[in-house]
Design an enzyme around this catalytic site. Structure first.
Site, PDB file in Angstrom:
ATOM      1  N   LYS A 146      29.886  22.053  45.993  1.00  0.00           N
ATOM      2  CA  LYS A 146      30.390  21.966  47.371  1.00  0.00           C
ATOM      3  C   LYS A 146      31.557  22.912  47.613  1.00  0.00           C
ATOM      4  O   LYS A 146      31.672  23.511  48.696  1.00  0.00           O
ATOM      5  CB  LYS A 146      30.798  20.528  47.689  1.00  0.00           C
ATOM      6  CG  LYS A 146      31.217  20.370  49.153  1.00  0.00           C
ATOM      7  CD  LYS A 146      31.453  18.921  49.549  1.00  0.00           C
ATOM      8  CE  LYS A 146      31.794  18.833  51.038  1.00  0.00           C
ATOM      9  NZ  LYS A 146      31.986  17.423  51.482  1.00  0.00           N
ATOM     10  N   GLU A 176      13.387  13.332  51.717  1.00  0.00           N
ATOM     11  CA  GLU A 176      13.463  14.631  51.053  1.00  0.00           C
ATOM     12  C   GLU A 176      12.141  15.028  50.399  1.00  0.00           C
ATOM     13  O   GLU A 176      11.814  16.219  50.338  1.00  0.00           O
ATOM     14  CB  GLU A 176      14.580  14.636  50.002  1.00  0.00           C
ATOM     15  CG  GLU A 176      15.978  14.602  50.595  1.00  0.00           C
ATOM     16  CD  GLU A 176      16.526  13.186  50.764  1.00  0.00           C
ATOM     17  OE1 GLU A 176      17.723  13.039  51.093  1.00  0.00           O
ATOM     18  OE2 GLU A 176      15.742  12.219  50.564  1.00  0.00           O
TER      19      GLU A 176
END
Length: 558
Positions: A162, A50
């Site tokens: 989410k 990342e």
């Protein structure tokens, strides 16, 4: 129309003109990746880590001026972006980082891979958002891009739970309104600046990164010609001034040229264009340009009088400010002062040992062979300073480097991002072997997509800049800076699907560069140089830039 959160995120990216994103999937962000799968018009580059994604987004932004985008999942995925976000923040680079967190019902319960990434990044972003309601998602995304690119640019983080990525709501597309830059100074402040400019007898212009960010390079060049002044730049301001023009004296600061450091120390009027006077530029700020009236032009009012005291200042977009100044400034004549500064350039040229393979020689060969048209990224250390000193930058946005944070491991990811943004450019990363070790895994990214970048490893088997300080100021106590081991960078590169060439002598440099340019695939040049080469000139920490020393000074002391 009814869209779920993931669809809204992708539609907002398309609204903003995003064509490339860099990221790494995970559980919390699966809905977003499932939607990206349906939109091949947005190129997604899967990095190896990342942090590589955040540096690639940064490199994309620096190379284009557009907002770079990186994506990561919750927990460690999000925290792995932090160094890249901080790098962008310190250098005012527009990046939007999109992360997804656990569902709203799981927040605050130490759930699996839950982390308060908005809280963590608050000090290193212009703004950090967490979206817990799908109805707020589109407006937050649009606001994030607007904040990232407006005024003084910088990174913005959007964290989305989410459940929001799966929830639905009404969505209407919007046309993005182009924001016009502004200024906030008065006519009296402008007149004061123009008066000081006309009174100057020994002026100097200092060009900083703000001149790049504001796309003001044409106005800067016209101003320097009209002001008839010598000009230097910071590391972040490279390329705004064509490095070939006679008025240019080189970089200023800790590893600037003596001509720039001594010239600024002698001037009576210093005009800073988008420069924030960091400690690496000023040395001892109390003794910086002590005989000069300092004029500072910057978009951020907080930078005025923060590190040095100014005689006058203008707050606003540099491009607009210079346009106003040029309208009121007639042609100036500082012929005698220019001749005095030219003598400093003749008296104190940059020099290096020419009887052996060295980084300055490699940089000059890259400059010659690419005709100064390459886009150069760097990591941080000696090689970074040598690249700034010996490559002749003639255009802005062609040196991409971590200036404020000094992030080792930045360059390879940034080079990948830059090449995706500017496929027309030869993109070369200059790295030290210490930096290369940190993020060399991104070679696999370049190989996977056959991104034809060139990674030049300046391999002296030590942490060169730290060793230089240990040599000069720590009585040669080389504590944990020696990297002599059995690591073979060529084998690593080949194992990751890249071409590799080892360079051990000067006569091997040109053939290696030309071969790397001809292959149209990722290539690593492992260049072996002496361990004790030093970046000179140098200003000791805490000393004024008027006390810069070079190799001749060191030999005279011995």
């Amino acid at each position: 129309m009814q869209l779920n959160g993931s669809q809204i995120i992708v539609q907002c990216l398309k609204e903003q003109g995003v064509d490339t994103v860099f990221g790494y999937p995970g559980g919390a962000i699966l809905n977003v990746y499932d939607e990206l799968y349906r939109h091949p018009e947005i190129t997604h580059i899967l990095t190896s880590h990342e942090q590589g994604a955040s540096h690639a987004a940064d490199g994309y932004a620096r190379a284009t001026g557009k907002v770079g985008v990186c994506i990561a999942t919750s927990g460690p995925g999000a925290t792995n972006l932090v160094t890249g976000i901080a790098t962008a923040f310190m250098d005012s680079i527009p990046v939007v980082a999109i992360t997804c967190n656990v569902g709203v019902s799981l927040l605050g319960k130490d759930s699996f891979q839950e982390i308060d990434i908005a809280g963590i990044t608050m000090p290193i972003t212009k703004r950090s958002f967490i979206v817990k309601d799908v109805k707020e998602l589109a407006s937050t995304m649009r606001r994030a891009f607007q904040i990232a690119r407006s005024d003084r640019p910088g990174p913005v983080l959007v964290d989305v739970t989410k459940d929001v990525t799966g929830a639905k709501c009404e969505f209407e597309s919007e046309e993005i309104k182009e924001e016009k830059p502004t200024v906030s100074y008065t006519k009296e402040e402008l007149d004061q600046v123009i008066t000081l400019l006309k009174e100057a007898k020994k002026p100097f212009v200092l060009v900083g990164g703000g001149a790049v960010l504001s796309n003001a390079w044409k106005e800067v060049r016209e101003f320097v010609a009209r002001f008839n002044s010598p000009v230097c730049d910071t590391l972040m301001g490279k390329g705004v001034i064509d490095g070939n023009v006679p008025e240019y004296t080189g970089m200023i600061g800790m590893h600037g040229t003596k001509a720039s450091d001594f010239g600024v120390s002698k001037c009576d009027c210093l005009v800073a264009l988008g420069a924030r006077f960091s400690d690496r530029i000023t040395g001892d700020a109390k003794r910086f340009a002590s005989g000069a009236k300092i004029i500072q032009i910057d978009i951020d009012a907080a930078e005025i009088n923060k590190n040095v005291r100014t005689a006058a200042s203008l707050v606003g977009d540099l491009k607009l400010a210079l346009t106003d100044i040029l309208a009121g400034l007639d042609q100036q004549d500082h012929k005698e002062w220019l001749e005095e500064v030219e003598e400093l350039k003749r008296q104190y040229p940059l020099k290096y040992e020419e009887d052996q393979l060295s980084c300055p020689y490699i940089i000059q060969e890259i400059d010659r062979i690419t005709e100064g048209q390459a886009l150069i990224t760097t990591d941080v250390g000696q090689h970074q300073m040598w690249a700034a000193q010996y490559y002749t930058f003639t255009e802005p946005r062609t040196l991409l480097t971590s200036g404020g944070l000094g992030t080792m491991g930045y360059g390879l990811g940034a080079c990948i991002g830059a090449k995706m943004a500017r496929p027309d450019k030869v993109c070369i990363n200059i790295a030290g072997d210490g930096c290369f070790r940190m993020n060399l895994i991104e070679l696999a990214t370049a190989s996977r997509y056959n991104i034809p970048i060139i990674e030049v490893v300046i391999n002296n088997h030590v942490l060169g800049m730290v060793r230089q300080w240990q040599t000069l100021f720590y009585d040669k106590r080389y504590s944990q800076t020696v990297l002599q081991d059995s690591v073979d960078f060529c084998k690593i590169a080949e194992g990751m699907g890249c071409e590799a060439i080892r360079v051990t002598a000067k006569e091997e440099v040109e053939p290696a560069i030309r071969k790397a340019l001809s292959l149209n695939r990722p290539v690593v040049l492992d260049c072996i140089i002496p361990e004790d080469d030093k970046v000179l000139p140098m200003v000791p920490a805490g000393a004024p830039i008027s006390e810069a020393f070079d190799g001749d000074d060191l030999r005279a002391r011995e």
